[in-house]
Write a protein that holds these residues in place. Sequence first.
Motif, PDB file in Angstrom:
ATOM      1  N   PHE A   1       0.714  -0.937   0.164  1.00 46.77           N
ATOM      2  CA  PHE A   1       0.108  -0.142  -0.207  1.00 46.77           C
ATOM      3  C   PHE A   1       0.835   1.427  -0.031  1.00 46.77           C
ATOM      4  O   PHE A   1       2.139   0.889   0.791  1.00 46.77           O
ATOM      5  CB  PHE A   1      -1.044  -0.189   1.022  1.00 46.77           C
TER       6      PHE A   1
ATOM      7  N   SER B   1     -13.370  -1.821  -1.445  1.00 48.07           N
ATOM      8  CA  SER B   1     -11.733  -1.788  -2.112  1.00 48.07           C
ATOM      9  C   SER B   1     -11.548  -0.450  -2.242  1.00 48.07           C
ATOM     10  O   SER B   1     -10.360  -0.217  -2.135  1.00 48.07           O
ATOM     11  CB  SER B   1     -12.446  -2.159  -3.492  1.00 48.07           C
TER      12      SER B   1
ATOM     13  N   TRP C   1      -8.524   0.893  -0.068  1.00 53.84           N
ATOM     14  CA  TRP C   1      -7.114   1.112  -1.231  1.00 53.84           C
ATOM     15  C   TRP C   1      -6.977   1.940  -2.121  1.00 53.84           C
ATOM     16  O   TRP C   1      -5.624   1.898  -2.307  1.00 53.84           O
ATOM     17  CB  TRP C   1      -6.954  -0.575  -1.304  1.00 53.84           C
ATOM     18  N   SER C   2      -7.925   2.139  -2.668  1.00 51.04           N
ATOM     19  CA  SER C   2      -7.910   3.264  -3.854  1.00 51.04           C
ATOM     20  C   SER C   2      -8.089   4.627  -3.839  1.00 51.04           C
ATOM     21  O   SER C   2      -7.782   5.788  -3.987  1.00 51.04           O
ATOM     22  CB  SER C   2      -8.401   2.004  -4.863  1.00 51.04           C
TER      23      SER C   2
ATOM     24  N   TRP D   1      -6.620  -2.874   8.276  1.00 50.33           N
ATOM     25  CA  TRP D   1      -5.750  -2.574   7.919  1.00 50.33           C
ATOM     26  C   TRP D   1      -5.366  -0.969   8.426  1.00 50.33           C
ATOM     27  O   TRP D   1      -4.577  -0.414   7.519  1.00 50.33           O
ATOM     28  CB  TRP D   1      -7.498  -1.377   7.018  1.00 50.33           C
TER      29      TRP D   1
ATOM     30  N   VAL E   1      -1.610   0.859   7.519  1.00 50.77           N
ATOM     31  CA  VAL E   1      -2.011   2.165   5.882  1.00 50.77           C
ATOM     32  C   VAL E   1      -0.940   3.227   6.902  1.00 50.77           C
ATOM     33  O   VAL E   1      -0.595   4.580   6.477  1.00 50.77           O
ATOM     34  CB  VAL E   1      -3.069   2.389   5.731  1.00 50.77           C
TER      35      VAL E   1
END
Length: 507
Positions: A219, A339, A342-343, A390, A394
């Motif tokens: 990531f 999703s 992540w983007s 997560w 991150v």
Amino acid sequence: MSRLIVILGDQLSRSISSLDGADKDHDSVLMCEVMAEATYVGHHKKKIAFIFSAMRHFADELRGAGYKVRYTTIDEPTNTGSFTGEVQRASAALRPSAICITEPGEWRVLKEIRSWSDTLGLEVELRRDHRFICSHREFRQWAQGRKSLTMEFFYREMRRKTGLLMQGDKPLGGRWNFDSENRKPAEPGLLRPRHLEFEPDAITTEVLNAVGQLFPGHFGKLEGFGFAVTRSDALKVLDGFIEDFLPKFGETQDAMLQGEPWLNHSLLSFYINVGLLEPLEVCLSAERAYHEGRAPLNAVEGFVRQIIGWREYMRGIYWFAGPDYAESNYFGNTRALPSFYWSGDTDMNCLSTVITETIDHAYAHHIQRLMITGNFALLAGIDPKQVHQWYLEVYADAYEWVELPNVIGMSQFADGGFLGTKPYAASGNYINRMSDYCGSCRFDPKQRVGSKACPFNALYWDFLDRNRDKLSSNHRLVQPYATWSRMSDESRDETRRQAASFLAGLE
């Protein structure tokens, strides 16, 4: 007689207890970058680069101070890829009589260290980490027998123990907590001071190249790396925060602004958690600013509370609750993490902004984490273990001991109130009040149903409705449940359908 002193990647302090009494002529220090630590979750590329660069600089500092240092880089061909493998390799080469290490921050690593004595046939001395104010034993003694582990009361004990912002046995200003003065929205600041960033030196550049080659699928971005990676530069960040940002930190610490990810936040958690700064020295600097008239009490108290209150409390909860705490799932949530986490690719501008900034910087401040990404996951019924993973991946300041209880206990209320007194659930109204995100979003924070309605609104009421059996008796939720009950049957049904439609789209 010689010892092998093992220093982990978040123990980069000259005051670390494993170095106490070290014999520079005979003892050796072992530091190693290992693949197992870099990949047990897919850490942000900047996080890996920050830690490895800080480790390499610290190793050089120790060498300069006369220590014998054995260091394994991540791309060294003989690197075994694990702490145990590197300790075995060093033990075979150096033939130490014993191993000394400061206690790790995580259950996973402690379990591995406890296997070394049998594996290596050597005595392993595990020392307390004195960088923390409250030991594991002290926290257990405080916690045992209490009906509620309220952080506020723990924080007061830490104030008394340290003497920070105290006048005898009374808090300065006559109050323990100035949080009510620290909830103002922020205005865009054209003349706001700039936070310090540092150009990568040769060591950091070498690390960035290695991380780019070895972890291309992880990531985040490496571009724009500007972390301090030495204690001397971390001290510059501390001085800059005290001088330029602490005075306004308090009142705007909950605010969020488009295009301003830092605002008046300290950006010191990276350096405290890795060991380049000591928690008490940071608090003492802030306290000194108050006494010298350079920062108001509400700002200094709010800052000190984050360090000797929340930080110490989270560590205490982590070790008190035990390794099974990560399995907590009070609401039985099973939905997969969307999703777009992540983007950043979502029409909800608040989420898109915070996630995109996280991709770029490996950072978001505490309200962005709690009330944007965490709040959405709670309302949408996301599996809390996926949310925990997560967050661990991150953020460059995320270590499980501090991240896990923040996410499981505070953000997701997955422990059912073991840590917190209520879920941190909020509708779009809160986000609109504390940020400027809604102004450029296609959704309207004032609408609950319809094509333009902010998804947080229907999700908020649906969350309360579907968890009524678990939450309606919570005294802090009496007003929201009363409001829900006053709605017409038609309005409640419309809200449920709006939430269901949105959640179906997530899947």
